[in-house]
Enzyme design. Structure first.
Site, PDB file in Angstrom:
ATOM      1  N   TYR A   1       8.947 -62.916  -6.077  1.00  9.67           N
ATOM      2  CA  TYR A   1       8.183 -63.986  -6.725  1.00  9.67           C
ATOM      3  C   TYR A   1       7.000 -63.476  -7.553  1.00  9.67           C
ATOM      4  O   TYR A   1       6.337 -64.266  -8.231  1.00  9.67           O
ATOM      5  CB  TYR A   1       7.644 -64.959  -5.677  1.00  9.67           C
ATOM      6  CG  TYR A   1       8.708 -65.604  -4.824  1.00  9.67           C
ATOM      7  CD1 TYR A   1       9.530 -66.604  -5.352  1.00  9.67           C
ATOM      8  CD2 TYR A   1       8.894 -65.229  -3.493  1.00  9.67           C
ATOM      9  CE1 TYR A   1      10.508 -67.210  -4.573  1.00  9.67           C
ATOM     10  CE2 TYR A   1       9.870 -65.838  -2.702  1.00  9.67           C
ATOM     11  CZ  TYR A   1      10.677 -66.813  -3.251  1.00  9.67           C
ATOM     12  OH  TYR A   1      11.643 -67.414  -2.487  1.00  9.67           O
TER      13      TYR A   1
ATOM     14  N   HIS B   1       5.202 -69.651 -11.204  1.00 10.76           N
ATOM     15  CA  HIS B   1       4.567 -70.336 -10.071  1.00 10.76           C
ATOM     16  C   HIS B   1       3.526 -69.458  -9.377  1.00 10.76           C
ATOM     17  O   HIS B   1       2.755 -69.955  -8.554  1.00 10.76           O
ATOM     18  CB  HIS B   1       5.654 -70.729  -9.070  1.00 10.76           C
ATOM     19  CG  HIS B   1       5.465 -72.076  -8.432  1.00 10.76           C
ATOM     20  ND1 HIS B   1       4.652 -73.072  -8.954  1.00 10.76           N
ATOM     21  CD2 HIS B   1       5.999 -72.601  -7.292  1.00 10.76           C
ATOM     22  CE1 HIS B   1       4.706 -74.139  -8.166  1.00 10.76           C
ATOM     23  NE2 HIS B   1       5.502 -73.883  -7.162  1.00 10.76           N
TER      24      HIS B   1
ATOM     25  N   ASN C   1       4.526 -74.620  -0.675  1.00 15.64           N
ATOM     26  CA  ASN C   1       4.467 -76.005  -0.211  1.00 15.64           C
ATOM     27  C   ASN C   1       3.637 -76.190   1.049  1.00 15.64           C
ATOM     28  O   ASN C   1       3.320 -77.324   1.419  1.00 15.64           O
ATOM     29  CB  ASN C   1       5.874 -76.541   0.028  1.00 15.64           C
ATOM     30  CG  ASN C   1       6.676 -76.663  -1.249  1.00 15.64           C
ATOM     31  OD1 ASN C   1       6.212 -76.306  -2.334  1.00 15.64           O
ATOM     32  ND2 ASN C   1       7.900 -77.157  -1.137  1.00 15.64           N
TER      33      ASN C   1
ATOM     34  N   ASP D   1      -0.776 -72.966 -11.165  1.00 18.08           N
ATOM     35  CA  ASP D   1      -0.030 -73.220 -12.394  1.00 18.08           C
ATOM     36  C   ASP D   1       0.123 -74.716 -12.626  1.00 18.08           C
ATOM     37  O   ASP D   1       0.180 -75.498 -11.686  1.00 18.08           O
ATOM     38  CB  ASP D   1       1.349 -72.568 -12.294  1.00 18.08           C
ATOM     39  CG  ASP D   1       2.147 -73.095 -11.107  1.00 18.08           C
ATOM     40  OD1 ASP D   1       3.131 -73.823 -11.311  1.00 18.08           O
ATOM     41  OD2 ASP D   1       1.774 -72.790  -9.945  1.00 18.08           O
TER      42      ASP D   1
ATOM     43  N   ASN E   1       2.922 -79.093  -5.466  1.00 18.89           N
ATOM     44  CA  ASN E   1       3.102 -79.175  -4.012  1.00 18.89           C
ATOM     45  C   ASN E   1       2.099 -78.337  -3.235  1.00 18.89           C
ATOM     46  O   ASN E   1       1.709 -78.712  -2.128  1.00 18.89           O
ATOM     47  CB  ASN E   1       4.530 -78.767  -3.640  1.00 18.89           C
ATOM     48  CG  ASN E   1       5.546 -79.815  -4.046  1.00 18.89           C
ATOM     49  OD1 ASN E   1       5.248 -81.000  -4.083  1.00 18.89           O
ATOM     50  ND2 ASN E   1       6.753 -79.378  -4.368  1.00 18.89           N
TER      51      ASN E   1
END
Length: 200
Positions: A16, A21, A68, A93, A114
């Site tokens: 990631y 994100h 989340n 973001d 989220n």
């Protein structure tokens, strides 16, 4: 001197790292590197770096809960370190802002993000500053969830390198002079004169 906490939002793990994100992680990493503050401690489901930036006591935070559930890391840290909400800054973001635009606000809603939803829910308040970093909307009918988990294209990355530097300077201004000064200086498109601190 009160402790100020800067939280960058993202997902943990190498897959990631360069995602859209993970802009929050990327910016907090750059701030930490600039001021020689290593992320050498794990506490309350987060990696943290602590020290001083321009004389201000700071705690830099990267939640390791996945996006989340970010509030599960942030809320216990806020409580443990007795951080007042005006001294908490969250960097994340935002698809509702064009790529390359940053916006600071003293408080506000989650805007469909989220990670922010989780933090607001766990804190029971949205009265804390935030730095939103534009990543633009997904093209065509692309699923937004898939879009944010993509890496920036080479062309986008060239712009984002400048954006991350600008965001770091905005955070330093917030630490030095507060949210109004940071908004006045940075709530404008790069290369334009300050707009008087208007935030959208």
């Amino acid at each position: 001197m009160p402790l100020k906490m800067i939280v960058g939002l993202g997902n943990p793990g190498p897959r990631y790292t360069h995602n859209r994100h993970n802009v929050g992680f990327q910016i907090v990493d750059e701030l930490a590197q600039k001021h020689d503050l290593p992320f050498d401690k794990r506490q309350f489901k987060a990696l943290i770096a602590s020290g001083r930036i321009h004389g201000q006591r700071v705690l830099l935070v990267k939640p390791q809960t996945y996006m989340n559930l970010s509030g599960e890391a942030v809320q216990p840290l806020v409580r443990y370190y007795q951080v007042e909400l005006p001294d908490l800054m969250v960097v994340f973001d935002d698809m509702d802002l064009p790529l390359g635009v940053i916006r600071l606000r003293p408080f506000g809603g989650a805007g469909g993000h989220n990670g922010m939803k989780s933090i607001i829910q766990r804190l029971g308040s949205n009265r804390f500053p935030r730095l939103r970093v534009g990543i633009d909307r997904p093209p065509g009918r692309m699923d937004p969830a898939a879009y944010v988990l993509q890496d920036f294209s080479p062309e986008e990355e060239a712009l984002m390198a400048q954006v991350r530097d600008r965001a770091v300077r905005a955070l330093e201004t917030w630490l030095d002079a507060g949210i109004d000064a940071a908004m006045n200086a940075f709530n404008t498109s790069p290369g334009r004169a300050p707009s008087g601190g208007q935030s959208s």
